[in-house]
Design a protein around this motif. Structure first.
Motif, short mmCIF file in Angstrom:
data_model
loop_
_atom_site.label_atom_id
_atom_site.label_comp_id
_atom_site.label_asym_id
_atom_site.label_seq_id
_atom_site.Cartn_x
_atom_site.Cartn_y
_atom_site.Cartn_z
N GLY A 263 0.81 -1.21 0.00
CA GLY A 263 0.00 0.00 0.00
C GLY A 263 0.84 1.26 0.00
N ARG A 264 1.94 1.25 0.76
CA ARG A 264 2.83 2.42 0.76
C ARG A 264 3.47 2.63 -0.61
N SER A 265 3.69 1.53 -1.32
CA SER A 265 4.29 1.65 -2.65
C SER A 265 3.41 2.43 -3.61
N ILE A 266 2.09 2.35 -3.42
CA ILE A 266 1.18 3.11 -4.29
C ILE A 266 1.51 4.60 -4.20
N LEU A 267 1.63 5.10 -2.98
CA LEU A 267 1.94 6.52 -2.78
C LEU A 267 3.35 6.85 -3.24
N GLU A 268 4.30 5.95 -2.97
CA GLU A 268 5.70 6.22 -3.31
C GLU A 268 5.92 6.25 -4.82
N ILE A 269 5.17 5.44 -5.58
CA ILE A 269 5.28 5.51 -7.03
C ILE A 269 4.83 6.88 -7.53
#
Length: 452
Positions: free
Chosen positions: A114-120
């Protein structure tokens, strides 16, 4: 042949069997490998997994000499053919992961993805990558009682895992988000939309700027083991301290993974840009992605230029692990996808589709990603996204970074990692049992999900 069937066949023949995303940005492939080179890390595969691994390794250790060998060019394969849904999904069966690892570890993995969504999204803004990133969320919808039960099970699991319980919307509430008469209920989930090809091409540019060497048109023939393994290609060799295998659906080219992954074909259609009059017929102001609550997904979304992308229908396995491009030309598949499109959007019967294409996803027996090491830690691997890899590959790049550097971190301890607590997935049988079993599994899945 009836007049209606003749018109339909003419339409099918008019489709462009080219991945829509590939037409959104021109590509000039880089030079292939034509010599013997030596480096710290050689990554086999220039898709999302390999590129994110290179990116995070360079962020952690800028002095590393990293080389990537890619059979075509970054974005050509599954990374650039994806439907562009950036979701917190980890594989296809979260219930099974909870059963195996417990709610706490499953939540930890879900939160990491889920954090990867924002980080992308932050990555695209920071590096000026025009990947058409839209933080829209997506709407998981039920069209019958069986799918509503699945939404309820997902909500109950979220509660047990300690996450905020998502609200299940009524038919009217869900239709106010996406105005499809097929929708019976819905549940909003965090996520984003992206042009996956532009993301892959932008990521390749960024890692080059960081000093990573990419060799396009350089398929790996084999990896020779040793104290320093060697990646052998048609034009040269790469000797490295560490080799990372990041070829996903093509992992079956390497002996340890020959029967660990099978290529399942998925298909999509993309329309001409919708007119203002056509757009006005369907309430869809938030541009959320639409996903039907079943394992063999039906999904829909807008592209940046207001085309409709609609994907789903059958997800076949073809005899002999057939990955050839000729499987794009499957008229019966596109007829079924178009029927599904009209079930969801009968008011768009006049929408013209111009692209019809497909690609392969890497499916493993437990429907979840796997990362780990071989040969005493000198060879590393990551694969098994089962068609849900845009965010998970970003997380996987951090996992492979830490495994490559030999660091014990929260990422290297995620449930994805094949360590003493988790074993690699079970093997698939050889042909003809594989073909028979794959077809039977699809029928069984469809039957299970059709029960009220």
């Amino acid at each position: 042949m009836t007049a209606r069937r003749a018109v339909e066949e003419h339409s099918l023949n008019a489709y462009k069997h080219v991945v829509y995303w590939h037409d959104t940005e021109p590509v000039t492939p880089g030079p292939p490998l034509r010599e013997t080179v030596d480096c710290d890390v050689c990554i086999v595969g220039g898709g999302f997994t390999g590129l994110w691994t290179a990116y995070f390794l360079k962020e952690a250790e800028p002095a590393l000499d990293i080389r990537i060998v890619e059979a075509h060019h970054s974005g050509y394969g599954a990374s650039g053919r994806a439907d562009g849904f950036v979701t917190p999904t980890i594989g296809k069966d979260i219930q099974a992961l909870v059963k195996e690892f417990g709610e706490e570890r499953a939540l930890e993995a879900s939160q990491a993805v889920g954090r990867s969504i924002l980080e992308i999204g932050r990555f695209t803004r920071k590096n000026k990558v025009d990947a058409e990133y839209e933080a829209t969320d997506y709407l998981m919808v039920a069209t019958d009682a069986a799918q509503l039960r699945r939404l309820e099970e997902d909500r109950d699991l979220a509660v047990r895992m300690g996450a905020a319980p998502p609200e299940i919307m009524s038919r009217d509430e869900a239709m106010s988000v996406v105005g499809s008469p097929a929708i019976a209920a819905g549940m909003r989930t965090g996520g984003a939309l992206v042009n996956p090809f532009k993301l892959a091409r932008g990521l390749a540019r960024v890692v080059r700027e960081k000093g990573v060497t990419l060799y396009d048109r350089t398929p790996c023939l084999r990896v020779e083991p040793g104290v320093r393994p060697v990646v052998v290609t048609a034009g040269g060799r790469v000797k490295a301290d560490k080799v990372v295998l990041a070829t996903n659906v093509h992992m079956d080219a390497f002996p340890p993974f020959r029967r660990k992954v099978v290529p399942i074909w998925t298909y999509a259609m993309v329309s001409e840009p919708l007119t203002d009059a056509q757009l006005a017929r369907v309430p869809w102001a938030g541009r959320e992605g639409l996903v039907e609550a079943k394992s063999l997904l039906t999904c829909a979304r807008f592209t940046h230029d207001n085309r409709i992308m609609f994907a789903g229908g059958p997800a076949p396995y073809y005899w002999g692990r057939d990955k050839r491009q000729r499987n794009m030309n499957r008229p019966e598949v596109y007829r079924e996808i178009h029927r599904e499109f009209l079930r969801f959007f009968p008011m768009w019967a006049d929408v013209e589709f111009s692209y019809a294409y497909g690609g392969t996803a890497d499916v493993v027996r437990d429907y979840a990603p796997h990362f780990g090491t071989l040969a005493g830690g000198r060879v590393l691997y990551g694969y098994g996204y089962c068609g849900n890899g845009i965010a998970a590959t970003h997380t996987g790049g951090k996992v492979l970074r830490d495994l490559t550097l030999g660091k014990d971190t929260p990422h290297s301890r995620l449930l994805f990692v094949d360590d003493g607590r988790r074993r690699p997935p079970a093997s698939f049988p050889p042909e003809p049992a594989l073909y028979i079993g794959a077809r039977a599994a699809t029928r069984l899945m469809n039957w299970k999900e059709s029960r009220p």
